[in-house]
Design a protein around this motif. Structure first.
Motif, PDB file in Angstrom:
ATOM      1  N   TYR A  50       0.806  -1.212   0.000  1.00  0.00           N
ATOM      2  CA  TYR A  50       0.000   0.000   0.000  1.00  0.00           C
ATOM      3  C   TYR A  50       0.845   1.271   0.000  1.00  0.00           C
ATOM      4  CZ  TYR A  50      -3.398  -3.519   1.255  1.00  0.00           C
ATOM      5  OH  TYR A  50      -4.165  -4.653   1.268  1.00  0.00           O
ATOM      6  N   GLU A  51       2.079   1.172  -0.497  1.00  0.00           N
ATOM      7  CA  GLU A  51       2.938   2.336  -0.594  1.00  0.00           C
ATOM      8  C   GLU A  51       3.531   2.433  -1.991  1.00  0.00           C
ATOM      9  OE1 GLU A  51       6.004   2.612   2.369  1.00  0.00           O
ATOM     10  OE2 GLU A  51       4.735   1.828   3.959  1.00  0.00           O
ATOM     11  N   GLU A  52       3.607   3.654  -2.515  1.00  0.00           N
ATOM     12  CA  GLU A  52       4.346   3.889  -3.745  1.00  0.00           C
ATOM     13  C   GLU A  52       5.697   4.466  -3.354  1.00  0.00           C
ATOM     14  OE1 GLU A  52       2.755   5.359  -7.790  1.00  0.00           O
ATOM     15  OE2 GLU A  52       3.627   7.157  -6.851  1.00  0.00           O
ATOM     16  N   VAL A  53       6.756   3.855  -3.836  1.00  0.00           N
ATOM     17  CA  VAL A  53       8.101   4.245  -3.437  1.00  0.00           C
ATOM     18  C   VAL A  53       8.905   4.619  -4.674  1.00  0.00           C
ATOM     19  CG1 VAL A  53      10.212   3.529  -2.266  1.00  0.00           C
ATOM     20  CG2 VAL A  53       8.000   2.657  -1.475  1.00  0.00           C
ATOM     21  N   THR A 241      -6.554  -1.521  -3.699  1.00  0.00           N
ATOM     22  CA  THR A 241      -5.213  -1.167  -4.165  1.00  0.00           C
ATOM     23  C   THR A 241      -5.189  -0.959  -5.672  1.00  0.00           C
ATOM     24  OG1 THR A 241      -4.160  -2.385  -2.356  1.00  0.00           O
ATOM     25  CG2 THR A 241      -2.812  -1.922  -4.299  1.00  0.00           C
TER      26      THR A 241
END
Length: 287
Positions: A50-53, A241
């Motif tokens: 659940y993170e965009e890096v 997501t």
């Protein structure tokens, strides 16, 4: 809790250094192994947990096993990579008992560890960076078999380097320790990996030679939730997501998350969230 880490087993699958370009563009990747990247030049983006890096030079990154992830490079990216399997006792994952960070500044020692792994295991570099070419069980079993043929010195040094790199991302103990008592926690990973398929409690139960009722009771005792409810929950989470991080149509999302039809997907999504998938996407993306 740290005593459990004594049983941590790590198997190296791939390691190497590669320059990537815009062909490094993959969606809906759910690998049974973990990845650690050291970025030396360029930039790209990954999405998981659940993170965009944004991948940046001078940093190392962790992508845990059995997580939905996406990879995209617009221009170029130079990176060292390590792919590995991890297991603690009874088929548990270290991610079940510890919390992890996914990005940290690379130290000189981290860089030395990557370079030494590549030097130590030159035959374990990827011949093709296409995830579909190497992310399969046959390939993994072949590599695990070859690992057992290595000299004791090389095996111990490889595992030591992997432990050092993994330790850079461990944050603390998870509060919920229920999974530690489980004798079949691998079923959770199986569900996540096969979420797009027609998963039934009866089929899951057969893997453990149990009746569907018995399996459901044991599952609820272990995890505090009925298996059918757990499958539904994971499907909703992955649907959310995909709605927020891709341009996939509702048909594509329903297919990727095992809902079978858009109407069933929409009905269940609205039942849980109080709004349709389309409304959910529009409202959240306009915030």
């Amino acid at each position: 809790m740290n005593k459990i880490l004594e049983s941590l087993k790590l198997d190296l699958l791939h390691t190497g250094h590669v320059q990537l370009d815009s062909n490094w563009d993959y969606d809906n990747v759910i690998s049974p192994f973990s990845r650690i990247y050291l970025i030396t030049d360029g930039n790209a983006k990954i999405f998981h947990s659940y993170e965009e890096v944004e991948l940046k030079a001078g940093y190392i990154y962790l992508v845990p096993s059995f997580t939905y992830s996406r990879y995209k490079c617009d221009s170029f990216l130079n990176q060292y990579y390590v792919h590995f399997l991890e297991e603690i006792g009874n088929g548990l994952s270290v991610y079940d008992i510890k919390d992890f960070i996914y990005e940290t500044v690379a130290t000189d020692f981290d860089i030395q560890c990557f370079k030494r792994l590549v030097e130590l295991q030159p035959s374990m570099s990827l011949k093709n960076v296409d995830v579909k070419k190497y992310d399969n069980q046959d390939s993994i079993e072949f590599i695990k078999k070859n690992n057992r043929l290595q000299s004791a010195a090389k095996l111990l040094e490889t595992q030591g380097l992997l432990r050092l790199l993994c330790s850079r991302f461990i944050k603390n103990e998870k509060v919920n320790k229920t999974l530690i008592k489980s004798g079949f926690s691998d079923v959770l990973n199986y569900i996540k990996e096969h979420l797009h398929e027609d998963l039934t409690v009866s089929d899951l139960a057969k893997n453990y030679n149990l009746s569907a009722d018995h399996f459901s009771r044991v599952f609820q005792q272990k995890f505090g939730i009925r298996p059918s409810k757990y499958i539904q929950t994971v499907r909703i989470e992955r649907s959310e997501t995909l709605l927020l991080t891709t341009n996939n149509t509702l048909v594509e999302i329903a297919d990727k998350t095992g809902w079978n039809t858009v109407s069933y997907f929409t009905r269940m999504f609205k039942k849980i969230n109080g709004k349709t998938p389309g409304q959910f996407r529009k409202e959240r993306l306009s915030d």
